[in-house]
Write a protein that holds these residues in place. Structure first.
Motif, PDB file in Angstrom:
ATOM      1  N   ALA A 172      -0.205  -8.721   3.687  1.00 12.55           N
ATOM      2  CA  ALA A 172      -0.873  -8.344   5.821  1.00 12.55           C
ATOM      3  C   ALA A 172      -1.496  -6.796   4.368  1.00 12.55           C
ATOM      4  N   ILE A 173      -0.819  -6.383   3.949  1.00 11.30           N
ATOM      5  CA  ILE A 173      -1.439  -4.588   3.606  1.00 11.30           C
ATOM      6  C   ILE A 173      -2.657  -4.995   2.645  1.00 11.30           C
ATOM      7  N   ALA A 189      -5.841  -6.111   3.444  1.00 12.95           N
ATOM      8  CA  ALA A 189      -6.524  -4.897   4.802  1.00 12.95           C
ATOM      9  C   ALA A 189      -7.460  -3.753   3.715  1.00 12.95           C
ATOM     10  N   ILE A 203      -4.685  -4.731   9.748  1.00 13.11           N
ATOM     11  CA  ILE A 203      -3.205  -5.233   8.830  1.00 13.11           C
ATOM     12  C   ILE A 203      -2.044  -5.679  10.726  1.00 13.11           C
ATOM     13  N   ASN A 207      -1.509 -10.058   9.292  1.00 12.13           N
ATOM     14  CA  ASN A 207      -0.272 -10.109   9.491  1.00 12.13           C
ATOM     15  C   ASN A 207      -0.038 -11.218  10.747  1.00 12.13           C
TER      16      ASN A 207
END
Length: 404
Positions: free
Chosen positions: A218-219, A222, A240, A244
């Protein structure tokens, strides 16, 4: 690195390569590209700012090599001597004028294998050598390191090497945090006891995000969306969280957690509630919650006297004489909008839980099934959000809040 979804081809420790840096330093001296300097820091700074050479700049290679070998042997104390790269003493950028390549450090390296070294390369020298040796073609750096490429360019010119292509990235500030995205600031707040550590949920760190249950993917998604730019940018945590949520929603069991609950006697109704583990996956089954003679709900969920609420997974109750009286109404009362659905926990068999959040800790009680989740599992506390189970013990369970 693995948490973010990457697998390195090879792991290299600079502290294992000190002898390699020494060899390149010797070659640089022989090429006329470096000299040893015993000027004090303030003395050299004054000379540099005036674009004047220090008295040691014209030292011959033989003398420089002799003094450098003494540095390697640990014959000097910190501050006594440095090895400087001979650049352009009149360069319009004073930061590039005869910069330090090696200095003396007394503090032993934390790795036993490197604890004996006292003459250490500066980052710009060390990384410049490594980039060449490992055939690096592209470098991604923060905007604050723009001078590094220019410093290293002098070394590359002496050796006749081609410098990699550099992409600079502006400062990234993450919203939703009260703590600046600065390692020095975070370290100061940890030492002052304002943060519990690098993985404190209030700290804008990868360790903090990981402990909260944010997936590395997810990081990466982004950050990739941001692209590379020399402008300073703000990274919205909402991006993020959205990425996630897509990764964890389907696999996260649902649980009840009541913060600062109000206890209400329950009059009538089933002895056991059977809400689903996941509303979209009937095949996972239900979670059995013993009701007992009383329940806890959040203060804002207590209806006025005489009004009804629907205890999720249990049924409708009316607030009567400071108790909840089971009414047996059909679910239609919820669909018609007359009755709110609220979460709850049994008063007797619920589990004390502390939820660590960016705004501080929230305490309350969770349904008994929370104890069945292993540390690092992510659950969704209904009507609150996703959280990662951290530990059980010492009379409570602890979870870290991820996001709604």
């Amino acid at each position: 690195i693995e948490y973010l979804g990457f697998e390195p081809d090879e792991v290299v420790r600079a502290s294992d390569r000190v002898e390699t840096y020494y060899e390149y330093a010797r070659e640089l001296v022989e090429a006329g590209g470096a000299y040893t300097c015993t000027c004090g820091g303030e003395e050299f700074s004054a000379l540099k700012n005036d674009a004047r050479a220090c008295p040691h700049r014209d030292k011959n290679a033989a003398t420089t090599l002799e003094e450098f070998e003494a540095m390697v042997d640990g014959a000097y104390d910190p501050g006594d001597i440095v090895l400087r790269v001979r650049t352009d003493i009149e360069h319009r950028n004073p930061a590039l004028r005869d910069w330090v390549a090696f200095r003396m450090i007394d503090t032993p390296h934390p790795r036993e294998e490197a604890a004996g070294y006292r003459c250490w390369p500066m980052l710009d020298f060390q990384s410049g050598i490594d980039d060449h040796e490992f055939s690096i073609t592209h470098i991604i750096r923060g905007i604050d390191l723009q001078d590094s490429a220019k410093r290293q360019g002098f070394v590359y010119d002496y050796f006749g090497w081609e410098y990699p292509e550099v992409v600079h990235w502006g400062h990234v500030q993450i919203d939703a945090y009260d703590v600046a995205m600065s390692t020095s600031t975070i370290k100061e707040r940890i030492e002052a006891g304002e943060l519990d550590g690098w993985d404190d949920p209030r700290a804008p760190t990868v360790a903090g995000l990981r402990r909260r249950g944010i997936r590395g993917k997810a990081i990466v998604e982004a950050m990739t969306e941001l692209g590379t730019s020399t402008s300073n940018v703000d990274l919205a945590m909402s991006s993020i969280y959205a990425a996630n949520r897509e990764l964890i929603d389907d696999e996260s069991d649902r649980r009840f957690f009541v913060r600062d609950g109000v206890e209400k006697t329950l009059l009538g109704g089933p002895e056991t509630a059977e809400p689903p583990l996941h509303p979209d996956h009937e095949e996972r089954g239900t979670r059995s919650i013993p009701v007992g003679g009383a329940v806890r709900v959040e203060p804002d969920d207590v209806p006025p006297n005489g009004k009804r609420v629907w205890l999720k997974g249990l049924g409708p109750v009316r607030h009567t004489r400071n108790a909840f009286e089971f009414t047996g109404d059909d679910i239609e009362v919820v669909r018609e909008g007359d009755v709110n659905v609220v979460h709850w926990v049994p008063a007797d068999e619920s589990v004390p839980l502390r939820l660590r959040t960016m705004d501080g800790d929230a305490t309350g009680r969770a349904e008994p099934g929370i104890a069945s989740h292993d540390p690092d599992e992510v659950v969704q506390f209904e009507r609150i959000g996703f959280a990662k189970i951290d530990r059980h013990g010492n009379g409570e369970s602890v979870a870290y809040f991820a996001h709604r």
